[in-house]
Design a protein around this motif. Structure first.
Motif, PDB file in Angstrom:
ATOM      1  N   SER A   1      44.149  19.001  -2.192  1.00 23.18           N
ATOM      2  CA  SER A   1      45.225  18.661  -3.712  1.00 23.18           C
ATOM      3  C   SER A   1      44.965  17.308  -4.026  1.00 23.18           C
ATOM      4  O   SER A   1      44.724  17.155  -5.454  1.00 23.18           O
ATOM      5  CB  SER A   1      46.753  18.783  -3.474  1.00 23.18           C
ATOM      6  OG  SER A   1      46.308  17.161  -2.323  1.00 23.18           O
ATOM      7  N   ASP A   2      44.080  16.569  -3.379  1.00 21.25           N
ATOM      8  CA  ASP A   2      43.581  15.075  -4.214  1.00 21.25           C
ATOM      9  C   ASP A   2      42.313  15.171  -5.068  1.00 21.25           C
ATOM     10  O   ASP A   2      41.343  14.399  -4.850  1.00 21.25           O
ATOM     11  CB  ASP A   2      43.742  14.333  -2.455  1.00 21.25           C
ATOM     12  CG  ASP A   2      44.644  13.907  -1.598  1.00 21.25           C
ATOM     13  OD1 ASP A   2      45.721  13.673  -2.864  1.00 21.25           O
ATOM     14  OD2 ASP A   2      44.142  13.773  -0.819  1.00 21.25           O
ATOM     15  N   LEU A   3      41.264  16.554  -4.592  1.00 20.44           N
ATOM     16  CA  LEU A   3      40.455  16.546  -5.429  1.00 20.44           C
ATOM     17  C   LEU A   3      39.610  16.685  -6.328  1.00 20.44           C
ATOM     18  O   LEU A   3      38.854  15.572  -7.128  1.00 20.44           O
ATOM     19  CB  LEU A   3      39.635  18.673  -4.995  1.00 20.44           C
ATOM     20  CG  LEU A   3      38.531  18.489  -5.334  1.00 20.44           C
ATOM     21  CD1 LEU A   3      37.121  17.722  -4.886  1.00 20.44           C
ATOM     22  CD2 LEU A   3      37.486  19.788  -5.089  1.00 20.44           C
TER      23      LEU A   3
ATOM     24  N   LYS B   1      36.220  11.941  -9.033  1.00 21.02           N
ATOM     25  CA  LYS B   1      35.993  10.356 -10.152  1.00 21.02           C
ATOM     26  C   LYS B   1      35.061   9.431  -9.603  1.00 21.02           C
ATOM     27  O   LYS B   1      34.073   9.425  -9.658  1.00 21.02           O
ATOM     28  CB  LYS B   1      36.813   9.827 -10.840  1.00 21.02           C
ATOM     29  CG  LYS B   1      38.011  10.584 -11.810  1.00 21.02           C
ATOM     30  CD  LYS B   1      38.983   9.441 -11.852  1.00 21.02           C
ATOM     31  CE  LYS B   1      39.881   9.819 -11.131  1.00 21.02           C
ATOM     32  NZ  LYS B   1      41.340   9.125 -11.833  1.00 21.02           N
ATOM     33  N   ALA B   2      35.344   9.836  -7.933  1.00 18.36           N
ATOM     34  CA  ALA B   2      34.320   8.820  -6.993  1.00 18.36           C
ATOM     35  C   ALA B   2      33.067   9.657  -6.766  1.00 18.36           C
ATOM     36  O   ALA B   2      31.922   9.369  -6.696  1.00 18.36           O
ATOM     37  CB  ALA B   2      34.851   8.858  -5.578  1.00 18.36           C
ATOM     38  N   MET B   3      33.103  10.763  -6.754  1.00 13.94           N
ATOM     39  CA  MET B   3      31.966  12.263  -5.999  1.00 13.94           C
ATOM     40  C   MET B   3      30.617  11.491  -7.775  1.00 13.94           C
ATOM     41  O   MET B   3      29.712  11.448  -7.147  1.00 13.94           O
ATOM     42  CB  MET B   3      32.003  12.912  -6.151  1.00 13.94           C
ATOM     43  CG  MET B   3      32.646  13.425  -4.483  1.00 13.94           C
ATOM     44  SD  MET B   3      33.713  15.065  -4.665  1.00 13.94           S
ATOM     45  CE  MET B   3      32.673  16.383  -4.829  1.00 13.94           C
ATOM     46  N   ASP B   4      31.544  11.846  -8.951  1.00  9.27           N
ATOM     47  CA  ASP B   4      30.868  11.511 -10.062  1.00  9.27           C
ATOM     48  C   ASP B   4      30.051  10.163 -10.322  1.00  9.27           C
ATOM     49  O   ASP B   4      28.772   9.898 -10.765  1.00  9.27           O
ATOM     50  CB  ASP B   4      31.711  11.749 -11.274  1.00  9.27           C
ATOM     51  CG  ASP B   4      32.144  12.769 -11.540  1.00  9.27           C
ATOM     52  OD1 ASP B   4      31.399  14.245 -10.922  1.00  9.27           O
ATOM     53  OD2 ASP B   4      32.697  13.213 -12.721  1.00  9.27           O
ATOM     54  N   THR B   5      30.924   9.442 -10.118  1.00 13.27           N
ATOM     55  CA  THR B   5      30.467   7.287  -9.258  1.00 13.27           C
ATOM     56  C   THR B   5      28.739   7.582  -8.714  1.00 13.27           C
ATOM     57  O   THR B   5      28.196   7.254  -9.130  1.00 13.27           O
ATOM     58  CB  THR B   5      31.241   6.772  -9.774  1.00 13.27           C
ATOM     59  OG1 THR B   5      32.387   7.137 -10.339  1.00 13.27           O
ATOM     60  CG2 THR B   5      30.427   5.203  -9.769  1.00 13.27           C
ATOM     61  N   LEU B   6      28.920   8.702  -8.241  1.00 11.51           N
ATOM     62  CA  LEU B   6      28.281   8.196  -6.754  1.00 11.51           C
ATOM     63  C   LEU B   6      26.996   9.034  -7.255  1.00 11.51           C
ATOM     64  O   LEU B   6      25.553   8.955  -6.815  1.00 11.51           O
ATOM     65  CB  LEU B   6      28.557   8.838  -5.369  1.00 11.51           C
ATOM     66  CG  LEU B   6      29.535   8.004  -4.555  1.00 11.51           C
ATOM     67  CD1 LEU B   6      30.383   8.446  -3.406  1.00 11.51           C
ATOM     68  CD2 LEU B   6      29.133   6.540  -4.151  1.00 11.51           C
ATOM     69  N   ASN B   7      27.183  10.025  -7.626  1.00  8.68           N
ATOM     70  CA  ASN B   7      25.161  11.048  -8.104  1.00  8.68           C
ATOM     71  C   ASN B   7      25.247  10.249  -9.501  1.00  8.68           C
ATOM     72  O   ASN B   7      23.901  10.668  -9.554  1.00  8.68           O
ATOM     73  CB  ASN B   7      27.075  12.791  -9.073  1.00  8.68           C
ATOM     74  CG  ASN B   7      26.893  13.259  -7.795  1.00  8.68           C
ATOM     75  OD1 ASN B   7      26.024  13.444  -6.839  1.00  8.68           O
ATOM     76  ND2 ASN B   7      27.360  14.502  -8.185  1.00  8.68           N
TER      77      ASN B   7
ATOM     78  N   PRO C   1      23.608   9.124  -2.137  1.00 10.54           N
ATOM     79  CA  PRO C   1      24.597  10.306  -0.572  1.00 10.54           C
ATOM     80  C   PRO C   1      24.919  10.117  -0.415  1.00 10.54           C
ATOM     81  O   PRO C   1      25.532   8.732  -0.401  1.00 10.54           O
ATOM     82  CB  PRO C   1      22.792  10.953  -0.384  1.00 10.54           C
ATOM     83  CG  PRO C   1      22.598   9.094   0.387  1.00 10.54           C
ATOM     84  CD  PRO C   1      22.668   8.399  -1.219  1.00 10.54           C
ATOM     85  N   PHE C   2      26.508  11.056  -0.578  1.00 11.58           N
ATOM     86  CA  PHE C   2      27.607  11.147   0.453  1.00 11.58           C
ATOM     87  C   PHE C   2      27.878  12.442   1.037  1.00 11.58           C
ATOM     88  O   PHE C   2      27.670  14.295   0.441  1.00 11.58           O
ATOM     89  CB  PHE C   2      28.706  10.949  -0.893  1.00 11.58           C
ATOM     90  CG  PHE C   2      28.653  11.458  -2.377  1.00 11.58           C
ATOM     91  CD1 PHE C   2      29.568  12.629  -2.309  1.00 11.58           C
ATOM     92  CD2 PHE C   2      28.033  11.882  -2.995  1.00 11.58           C
ATOM     93  CE1 PHE C   2      29.523  13.807  -2.988  1.00 11.58           C
ATOM     94  CE2 PHE C   2      27.871  12.554  -3.903  1.00 11.58           C
ATOM     95  CZ  PHE C   2      28.747  14.307  -4.381  1.00 11.58           C
TER      96      PHE C   2
ATOM     97  N   GLY D   1      42.348   4.976  -7.919  1.00 13.61           N
ATOM     98  CA  GLY D   1      41.037   3.840  -8.747  1.00 13.61           C
ATOM     99  C   GLY D   1      39.913   4.514  -7.410  1.00 13.61           C
ATOM    100  O   GLY D   1      38.624   3.539  -7.313  1.00 13.61           O
ATOM    101  N   ALA D   2      40.047   5.827  -7.805  1.00 11.25           N
ATOM    102  CA  ALA D   2      38.490   6.612  -7.364  1.00 11.25           C
ATOM    103  C   ALA D   2      37.299   6.046  -7.871  1.00 11.25           C
ATOM    104  O   ALA D   2      35.584   5.726  -7.041  1.00 11.25           O
ATOM    105  CB  ALA D   2      38.774   8.481  -7.221  1.00 11.25           C
ATOM    106  N   ALA D   3      36.945   5.944  -8.764  1.00 11.95           N
ATOM    107  CA  ALA D   3      36.118   4.831  -9.664  1.00 11.95           C
ATOM    108  C   ALA D   3      35.235   3.689  -8.969  1.00 11.95           C
ATOM    109  O   ALA D   3      34.313   3.181  -8.698  1.00 11.95           O
ATOM    110  CB  ALA D   3      35.930   5.106 -10.870  1.00 11.95           C
ATOM    111  N   ASN D   4      36.013   3.010  -9.081  1.00 10.11           N
ATOM    112  CA  ASN D   4      36.371   1.191  -8.670  1.00 10.11           C
ATOM    113  C   ASN D   4      36.177   2.263  -6.316  1.00 10.11           C
ATOM    114  O   ASN D   4      34.856   0.992  -6.312  1.00 10.11           O
ATOM    115  CB  ASN D   4      37.214   0.694  -8.782  1.00 10.11           C
ATOM    116  CG  ASN D   4      37.537   0.000  -9.776  1.00 10.11           C
ATOM    117  OD1 ASN D   4      36.506   0.115 -10.942  1.00 10.11           O
ATOM    118  ND2 ASN D   4      38.577  -0.863  -9.746  1.00 10.11           N
ATOM    119  N   ALA D   5      36.122   2.518  -6.452  1.00 12.76           N
ATOM    120  CA  ALA D   5      35.749   2.663  -4.569  1.00 12.76           C
ATOM    121  C   ALA D   5      34.806   3.595  -4.445  1.00 12.76           C
ATOM    122  O   ALA D   5      34.370   2.460  -3.665  1.00 12.76           O
ATOM    123  CB  ALA D   5      36.853   4.323  -3.920  1.00 12.76           C
TER     124      ALA D   5
END
Ligand code: RP5
Length: 164
Positions: A12-14, A19-25, A30-31, A117-121
Motif C-alpha cells: 500500500s506504500d507503493l 516517486k523514488a523509483m521514478d527519480t532513480l530511473n 540501479p535499484f 518525501g520519496a523523491a528527496n529520498a
C-alpha cells in the motif's frame, strides 16, 4: 555503480515509493524494490539489511507508515546509510510515521525525509553515490540548474503581474 535498495512496509506504500523509483530511473541509478515489514516479516527485513552491503547496495531507502519502525529496524542491521520515508496514512497526517522514523536513538542514525518525501529520498541516495561518482554529481548539478530556471521563470511571471 552501487545499487539502491528500496524497502516498503506494505504494497500500500507503493504509490509514494514510485516517486523514488521514478527519480532513480531518471538518473540511471540501479535499484531493487522489496516489501519487507519490521512487524509482519521481521526476519526477511533483517536478512535484507544484514546482507545488503555484500550484495552491492550503496544505500537503503525504507518507506513505512503508521508505527513506522522499518527504517530503524533496517538501520539496526547494516552500516550502510539508511534513508527513511515516513508515509502518511488515514490518521494523524503522517505525524505518527514521521516521529517513529525520525526519533532514532543515539548511535543508530536514519536520515529522515519529509512525510511522503520519496523523491528527496532518492535524491539523497543519489547524492550519497555521487560522493565517488563525478558523472552522477554532474547530473545532480544539471537538475538543480533546471529547477532554479523553472523557479526564476515563475518569479518573472509573478513580478510582471503584480509589480507595476
Ligand atoms: C505499515 O503500515 C506500512 O508501511 C503501511 O504504510 C501501513 C499500512 O499497511 P497496510 O495495512 O496497508 O498493509 O507497516
Amino acid at each position: 555503480m552501487k545499487k539502491i535498495g528500496i524497502v516498503m512496509g506494505s504494497d500500500s506504500d507503493l504509490p509514494i515509493v514510485r516517486k523514488a523509483m521514478d527519480t532513480l530511473n531518471e538518473f540511471g541509478v540501479p535499484f531493487e524494490v522489496h516489501v519487507y515489514s519490521a512487524h509482519r516479516t521481521p526476519a526477511e527485513a533483517k536478512e535484507f539489511a544484514a546482507t545488503a552491503r555484500e550484495k552491492g547496495f550503496g544505500a537503503i531507502i525504507a518507506a513505512a507508515g503508521m508505527a513506522a519502525h522499518l527504517a530503524g529496524a533496517i538501520a539496526a542491521n547494516t552500516t550502510l546509510p539508511v534513508i527513511g520515508i515516513p508515509v502518511s496514512s488515514k490518521y494523524f497526517g503522517g505525524m505518527d510515521a514521521l516521529l517513529s522514523t525520525v526519533q532514532m536513538p543515539s548511535g543508530m542514525p536514519v536520515a529522515t525525509v519529509a512525510v511522503d518525501g520519496a523523491a528527496n529520498a532518492a535524491l539523497l541516495a543519489i547524492q550519497i553515490l555521487a560522493v565517488t561518482d563525478d558523472t552522477l554529481a554532474k547530473k545532480l548539478e544539471e537538475k538543480r540548474r533546471v529547477g532554479a530556471q523553472t523557479v526564476l521563470e515563475k518569479n518573472q511571471k509573478i513580478e510582471e503581474e503584480f509589480n507595476r
